[in-house]
Design an enzyme around this catalytic site. Structure first.
Site, short mmCIF file in Angstrom:
data_model
loop_
_atom_site.label_atom_id
_atom_site.label_comp_id
_atom_site.label_asym_id
_atom_site.label_seq_id
_atom_site.Cartn_x
_atom_site.Cartn_y
_atom_site.Cartn_z
N GLU A 17 84.95 31.11 22.10
CA GLU A 17 86.05 31.73 22.84
C GLU A 17 87.12 32.30 21.93
O GLU A 17 88.00 33.02 22.38
CB GLU A 17 86.65 30.73 23.81
CG GLU A 17 85.74 30.37 24.98
CD GLU A 17 84.62 29.40 24.60
OE1 GLU A 17 84.66 28.85 23.49
OE2 GLU A 17 83.69 29.23 25.41
N PRO A 33 86.94 42.07 20.39
CA PRO A 33 87.32 43.04 21.43
C PRO A 33 88.78 43.51 21.31
O PRO A 33 89.17 44.45 21.97
CB PRO A 33 87.09 42.29 22.74
CG PRO A 33 86.93 40.86 22.38
CD PRO A 33 86.54 40.78 20.95
N ARG A 57 72.91 55.56 9.42
CA ARG A 57 72.48 56.92 9.81
C ARG A 57 73.20 58.01 9.02
O ARG A 57 72.69 59.12 8.88
CB ARG A 57 72.75 57.18 11.29
CG ARG A 57 72.03 56.30 12.24
CD ARG A 57 72.48 56.59 13.66
NE ARG A 57 72.28 57.99 14.00
CZ ARG A 57 71.10 58.51 14.29
NH1 ARG A 57 70.04 57.75 14.31
NH2 ARG A 57 70.98 59.79 14.58
N ASP A 109 74.18 65.03 15.35
CA ASP A 109 74.29 64.07 16.46
C ASP A 109 75.53 64.37 17.31
O ASP A 109 76.49 64.96 16.84
CB ASP A 109 74.47 62.65 15.92
CG ASP A 109 73.17 62.06 15.40
OD1 ASP A 109 72.11 62.63 15.68
OD2 ASP A 109 73.26 61.04 14.70
N1 ADE Z 1 83.11 40.37 20.12
C1 ADE Z 1 83.16 40.14 21.44
N2 ADE Z 1 83.28 41.30 22.12
C2 ADE Z 1 83.34 42.30 21.18
C3 ADE Z 1 83.47 43.69 21.24
N3 ADE Z 1 83.60 44.34 22.41
N4 ADE Z 1 83.49 44.39 20.10
C4 ADE Z 1 83.39 43.75 18.92
N5 ADE Z 1 83.25 42.42 18.80
C5 ADE Z 1 83.22 41.69 19.91
#
Ligand code: ADE
Length: 299
Positions: free
Chosen positions: A154, A127, A192, A207
């Site tokens: 985590e 993330p 794709r 797209d």
């Molecule tokens: N791992 C945990 N959350 C994620 C996300 N939002 N994008 C990519 N990998 C992740």
């Protein structure tokens, strides 16, 4: 209609090496629809590598307590480095024979980094990465081989960020339990774009977010019946006037983008006519739109 000679797509194939603690998660999504067909047509190939296979201790441990304390476990660096360096220094398609897991691993130097191929991005799904969009997907689709590294638990030891990953990608501002679903998203979106993957000529160029639509969202689509629950298909789509249909679709794409994602409009190369059209429909040029609230002026 066939594409002009100079625009004919170049045949491309992409190999994905996916490093994960949960290879079975991928079996459903990769066995269906476009991804299955793309594998059958040899447009893509996918190798799943279980990071746990590259552990050498008795209990095959892949995580450990965080230094400094705190909750949760952290993925250990060695099994990840060993898996990635072993696979990427071998030919495309190589996987560790099942019977060799844990017990008969190829030699690997824990101290010295392996010479990894420069044309294979090692992408950590996290993330904290740069947020995936269609431009990044197109960029990735130009590589012959992509390594996707799925973090779990985590966290993942910082040395994976600093010394192994060459790129970090997030699929959105929310937290998943691991990178596996994000890796599937990348495989799908890249596939794709490969010529021949969709089975119709213009393919992904039409797209939403794609260059064929100038980065706009795609407008409404209709199929039979003409009248459904009191709502009619717009007459222009039945008119047979290709130029009018094209113009209507373009205007609908502009309107839909204005309604759903006005934040996108600022970054698009809009013609003067498009800008006028949008302004007539309430667009405030040069104003920042918040992508979530869709309201102007809220940063
Ligand atoms: N791992 C945990 N959350 C994620 C996300 N939002 N994008 C990519 N990998 C992740």
């Amino acid at each position: 209609m066939s594409l002009p000679e100079q625009q004919a797509p170049v045949a491309r194939v992409v190999h994905f090496d996916i490093f994960t603690l949960f290879p079975p998660m991928f079996s459903g999504p990769f066995a269906e629809s476009i991804i299955r067909r793309a594998q059958e047509r040899k447009l893509i190939s996918i190798s799943l590598h279980n990071i746990r296979d590259y552990t050498t201790d008795r209990h095959h441990v892949c995580d450990d307590l965080p230094y400094g304390g705190g909750g949760g476990m952290v993925m250990k660096p060695a099994p990840i480095f060993r898996a990635v360096e072993t696979v990427l220094t071998r030919p495309v398609g190589w996987t560790l024979p099942l019977e060799d897991a844990y017990v008969n691993l190829p030699a690997w130097d824990e101290q010295a980094p392996a010479a990894l191929p420069a044309d294979t991005p090692i992408i950590l799904l996290t993330p904290q990465g740069r947020q995936l969009n269609q431009t990044i997907v197109a960029e990735l689709s130009a590589y012959p081989r992509l390594a996707l590294l799925c973090g779990r638990y985590e966290g993942i030891d910082e040395r994976v960020h600093t010394q192994l990953a060459t790129d970090e990608i997030s699929i959105g501002d929310y937290v998943l339990s691991g990178g596996e679903l994000a890796a599937m998203v990348i495989v799908d979106a890249v596939t794709r774009l490969l010529p021949g993957a969709l089975g119709y000529e213009l393919g992904a160029a039409q797209d939403s977010h794609s260059p064929g639509l100038g980065g706009l969202l795609e407008g409404p689509q209709y199929t039979r019946p003409h009248l459904f629950r009191g709502e009619e298909t717009p007459a222009v789509l039945l008119s047979g006037h290709h130029a009018q249909v094209k113009r209507w679709r373009h205007e609908q794409a502009l309107l839909r983008t204005l309604l759903h994602r006005p934040d996108l409009l600022r970054h698009l190369p809009l013609s003067a006519a498009d800008q006028t059209f949008l302004q007539q429909h309430g667009w405030l040029a040069d104003i920042h739109y918040d992508p979530v609230s869709k309201q102007p002026g809220q940063l």
